[in-house]
Design a protein around this motif. Structure first.
Motif, PDB file in Angstrom:
ATOM      1  N   ILE A 191      53.188  76.382-137.749  1.00  0.00           N
ATOM      2  CA  ILE A 191      53.288  75.914-139.132  1.00  0.00           C
ATOM      3  C   ILE A 191      53.580  74.403-139.142  1.00  0.00           C
ATOM      4  CG2 ILE A 191      53.880  78.140-140.111  1.00  0.00           C
ATOM      5  CD1 ILE A 191      56.618  75.654-139.411  1.00  0.00           C
ATOM      6  N   GLY A 192      53.730  73.839-140.320  1.00  0.00           N
ATOM      7  CA  GLY A 192      53.879  72.399-140.456  1.00  0.00           C
ATOM      8  C   GLY A 192      55.171  71.852-139.870  1.00  0.00           C
ATOM      9  N   GLU A 193      55.074  70.696-139.264  1.00  0.00           N
ATOM     10  CA  GLU A 193      56.266  70.034-138.754  1.00  0.00           C
ATOM     11  C   GLU A 193      57.107  69.554-139.933  1.00  0.00           C
ATOM     12  OE1 GLU A 193      54.673  66.984-136.308  1.00  0.00           O
ATOM     13  OE2 GLU A 193      53.646  65.955-137.936  1.00  0.00           O
ATOM     14  N   GLU A 194      58.292  69.052-139.649  1.00  0.00           N
ATOM     15  CA  GLU A 194      59.215  68.695-140.730  1.00  0.00           C
ATOM     16  C   GLU A 194      58.629  67.654-141.676  1.00  0.00           C
ATOM     17  OE1 GLU A 194      63.915  67.367-141.301  1.00  0.00           O
ATOM     18  OE2 GLU A 194      63.058  67.607-139.299  1.00  0.00           O
ATOM     19  N   GLN A 197      55.570  69.688-144.161  1.00  0.00           N
ATOM     20  CA  GLN A 197      56.045  71.066-144.311  1.00  0.00           C
ATOM     21  C   GLN A 197      55.003  71.978-144.953  1.00  0.00           C
ATOM     22  OE1 GLN A 197      59.859  71.197-146.285  1.00  0.00           O
ATOM     23  NE2 GLN A 197      60.732  69.582-145.006  1.00  0.00           N
ATOM     24  N   THR A 198      54.909  73.179-144.414  1.00  0.00           N
ATOM     25  CA  THR A 198      54.067  74.201-145.024  1.00  0.00           C
ATOM     26  C   THR A 198      54.760  74.710-146.291  1.00  0.00           C
ATOM     27  OG1 THR A 198      53.224  74.883-142.862  1.00  0.00           O
ATOM     28  CG2 THR A 198      52.977  76.449-144.684  1.00  0.00           C
ATOM     29  N   PRO A 199      54.082  74.673-147.426  1.00  0.00           N
ATOM     30  CA  PRO A 199      54.719  75.125-148.677  1.00  0.00           C
ATOM     31  C   PRO A 199      54.685  76.640-148.802  1.00  0.00           C
ATOM     32  CG  PRO A 199      52.491  74.383-149.118  1.00  0.00           C
ATOM     33  CD  PRO A 199      52.739  74.129-147.655  1.00  0.00           C
ATOM     34  N   GLU A 200      55.519  77.170-149.681  1.00  0.00           N
ATOM     35  CA  GLU A 200      55.457  78.585-150.030  1.00  0.00           C
ATOM     36  C   GLU A 200      54.297  78.773-151.000  1.00  0.00           C
ATOM     37  OE1 GLU A 200      59.488  80.510-150.527  1.00  0.00           O
ATOM     38  OE2 GLU A 200      60.087  78.389-150.521  1.00  0.00           O
ATOM     39  N   PRO A 290      46.887  74.496-154.313  1.00  0.00           N
ATOM     40  CA  PRO A 290      46.923  73.066-154.655  1.00  0.00           C
ATOM     41  C   PRO A 290      47.216  72.154-153.466  1.00  0.00           C
ATOM     42  CG  PRO A 290      48.197  74.373-156.228  1.00  0.00           C
ATOM     43  CD  PRO A 290      47.860  75.278-155.099  1.00  0.00           C
ATOM     44  N   SER A 291      47.834  72.687-152.416  1.00  0.00           N
ATOM     45  CA  SER A 291      48.200  71.858-151.259  1.00  0.00           C
ATOM     46  C   SER A 291      47.110  71.798-150.200  1.00  0.00           C
ATOM     47  CB  SER A 291      49.491  72.395-150.622  1.00  0.00           C
ATOM     48  OG  SER A 291      50.546  72.421-151.556  1.00  0.00           O
ATOM     49  N   SER A 292      45.970  72.461-150.464  1.00  0.00           N
ATOM     50  CA  SER A 292      44.842  72.490-149.513  1.00  0.00           C
ATOM     51  C   SER A 292      45.242  73.041-148.152  1.00  0.00           C
ATOM     52  CB  SER A 292      44.244  71.084-149.352  1.00  0.00           C
ATOM     53  OG  SER A 292      43.754  70.606-150.579  1.00  0.00           O
ATOM     54  N   ILE A 293      46.166  73.991-148.158  1.00  0.00           N
ATOM     55  CA  ILE A 293      46.596  74.651-146.930  1.00  0.00           C
ATOM     56  C   ILE A 293      45.618  75.780-146.599  1.00  0.00           C
ATOM     57  CG2 ILE A 293      48.406  76.065-145.864  1.00  0.00           C
ATOM     58  CD1 ILE A 293      49.138  73.104-146.205  1.00  0.00           C
ATOM     59  N   CYS A 294      45.227  75.892-145.338  1.00  0.00           N
ATOM     60  CA  CYS A 294      44.404  77.012-144.916  1.00  0.00           C
ATOM     61  C   CYS A 294      45.007  77.619-143.656  1.00  0.00           C
ATOM     62  CB  CYS A 294      42.953  76.585-144.667  1.00  0.00           C
ATOM     63  SG  CYS A 294      42.712  75.563-143.185  1.00  0.00           S
ATOM     64  N   MET A 295      44.473  78.757-143.264  1.00  0.00           N
ATOM     65  CA  MET A 295      44.860  79.400-142.013  1.00  0.00           C
ATOM     66  C   MET A 295      43.661  79.268-141.085  1.00  0.00           C
ATOM     67  SD  MET A 295      46.508  82.761-143.875  1.00  0.00           S
ATOM     68  CE  MET A 295      47.084  83.557-142.377  1.00  0.00           C
ATOM     69  N   HIS A 296      43.919  78.948-139.807  1.00  0.00           N
ATOM     70  CA  HIS A 296      42.767  78.699-138.935  1.00  0.00           C
ATOM     71  C   HIS A 296      43.107  78.863-137.462  1.00  0.00           C
ATOM     72  CE1 HIS A 296      44.168  74.651-137.683  1.00  0.00           C
ATOM     73  NE2 HIS A 296      44.606  74.518-138.929  1.00  0.00           N
TER      74      HIS A 296
END
Length: 397
Positions: A191-194, A197-200, A290-296
């Motif tokens: 997941i995202g480093e500090e 950060q990966t959002p909820e 909205p944060s353009s987070i994906c799983m990959h």
């Protein structure tokens, strides 16, 4: 919100170690619809409430002793710190009290340490070094607060009725696939480093992309990649990147004076072609947000061996993406052979799911497993403190 359900319903719902969790739900008076069994969220919430009572009871009794600092405790060691370690583990239920009388770090005590390490997201090596000692010496009052914080985080999920979904726990570095209300598969995640950060997130997995391209975020291209580009004229060829100008026109990187570019002067877009070196790997799971987070997927496989896997720019990297894709797409009628064939083609292909799969990316630093054991995880993003302050303020504490 309060839920009530019979123990019989829980037993039918959770055949694996169900009596422990069933009693927790019954004790808490948790209600579920008479038409369906309680969700995993409801069961875990009730189990965590039971643990809150237990830990408050430990606090009333004085908590546990502190294991003094010193050299790493290793198998075969002896001394007064070992006896204190045994008392500490017995207090939290990791060691039977009948096995307390010891000043020797024998196999039984080592097994207890491993159980403790697993429950606290540590490497289960039975070595009581700095990280394990720090977790051992967290006061029981802080664990009480940690449980309170995570009960608050779970409350919004109690009314979720879906039985098929993906749960990503940021703090645990794990993703779990739930089918028909049962945990069927779990895997490590990065997941995202500090700083990133990966959002909820609450979203749906709608599309899976095989052999994806990667559109490099401008900040990464201009800050992290530019120095490498300046130093290495073959950077683009060696890593499969293409360059586009502001009008979307393809640019020959050899025609650009990269030394004249900077963080604030970078009028280009970089796109990495599909392939084994692509930063998204061979599979991307699209989860609109909205944060353009994906799983990959990721080519950096070695990073999954790390205990602390807060290493990405915010997206969630999956340890076994091929198996994940197989499990998701089997309900769509796609076989593993068909998935592998699409990957081996090298072509970018998108598969849209007929039934979008809900995805919940959560930040839970305290959870209860199927056997009723509580797990604590590090507050890697320091989010517990502010939530605890809000809870205490609302409670007038």
């Amino acid at each position: 919100i309060r839920f009530i359900v019979s123990s019989a319903a829980i037993l039918a719902f959770l055949p694996l170690q169900a009596p422990v969790l069933a009693q927790n739900v019954a004790d808490e008076g948790v209600q579920a619809s008479p038409q369906r069994a309680p969700s995993l969220f409801q069961v875990e919430f009730a189990a965590l409430q039971a643990e809150l009572r237990r830990y408050r009871g430990l606090a009333v009794l004085g908590g546990w002793p502190e294991v003094t600092k010193g050299p790493t405790i290793r198998p075969g060691d002896s001394g007064p710190r070992i006896a204190v370690l045994a008392q500490r583990l017995a207090a939290s239920g990791d060691l039977k009290r009948a096995e307390l009388a010891t000043s020797h770090y024998h196999e039984t005590l080592q097994s207890a340490v491993r159980r403790f390490q697993i429950r606290h997201g540590l490497e289960p090596d039975a070595l009581v070094g700095r990280a394990t000692l720090r977790a051992l010496n967290v006061p029981v009052a802080r664990r009480v607060d940690q449980i309170r914080v995570n009960l608050e985080r779970m409350r919004p999920y109690l009314d979720i009725a879906v039985e098929n979904y993906v749960l990503v726990n940021i703090a645990a570095f794990r993703a779990t696939l739930v089918r028909a209300g049962q945990k069927t598969w779990t895997t490590k995640v990065i997941i995202g480093e500090e700083e990133d950060q990966t959002p909820e997130i609450r979203s749906d997995l709608k599309t899976i992309v095989f052999n994806p391209t990667w559109s490099v975020p401008h900040s990464i291209a201009s800050e992290e990649m530019l120095p490498r580009i300046v130093q290495d004229p073959e950077y683009f060829n060696n890593n499969g990147y293409q360059v586009y100008d502001r009008d979307g026109q393809l640019v020959d990187p050899a025609d650009v004076d990269w030394s004249a570019s900077s963080k604030n002067n970078f009028p280009f877009s970089l796109v990495q072609r599909p392939g084994p070196a692509n930063q998204l790997g061979r599979i991307k799971f699209m989860v609109p947000n909205p944060s353009s987070i994906c799983m990959h997927d990721t080519p950096a496989r070695s990073l999954f061996a790390n205990v602390n896997r807060a290493l990405s720019h915010g997206c969630v990297r999956i340890d076994d993406p091929l198996r994940f894709a197989e499990l998701v797409l089997e309900s769509e009628g796609m076989t593993r052979n068909e998935i592998e064939s699409k990957i081996e083609s090298g072509e970018t292909t998108s598969v849209k799911l007929e039934e979008p799969l809900p995805v919940y990316i959560v930040y839970w630093t305290a959870t209860v497993d199927e056997s009723g054991k509580i797990h604590f995880y590090n507050d890697i993003y320091d989010r517990d403190t502010s939530l605890l302050e809000r809870i205490d303020k609302e409670a007038g504490i």
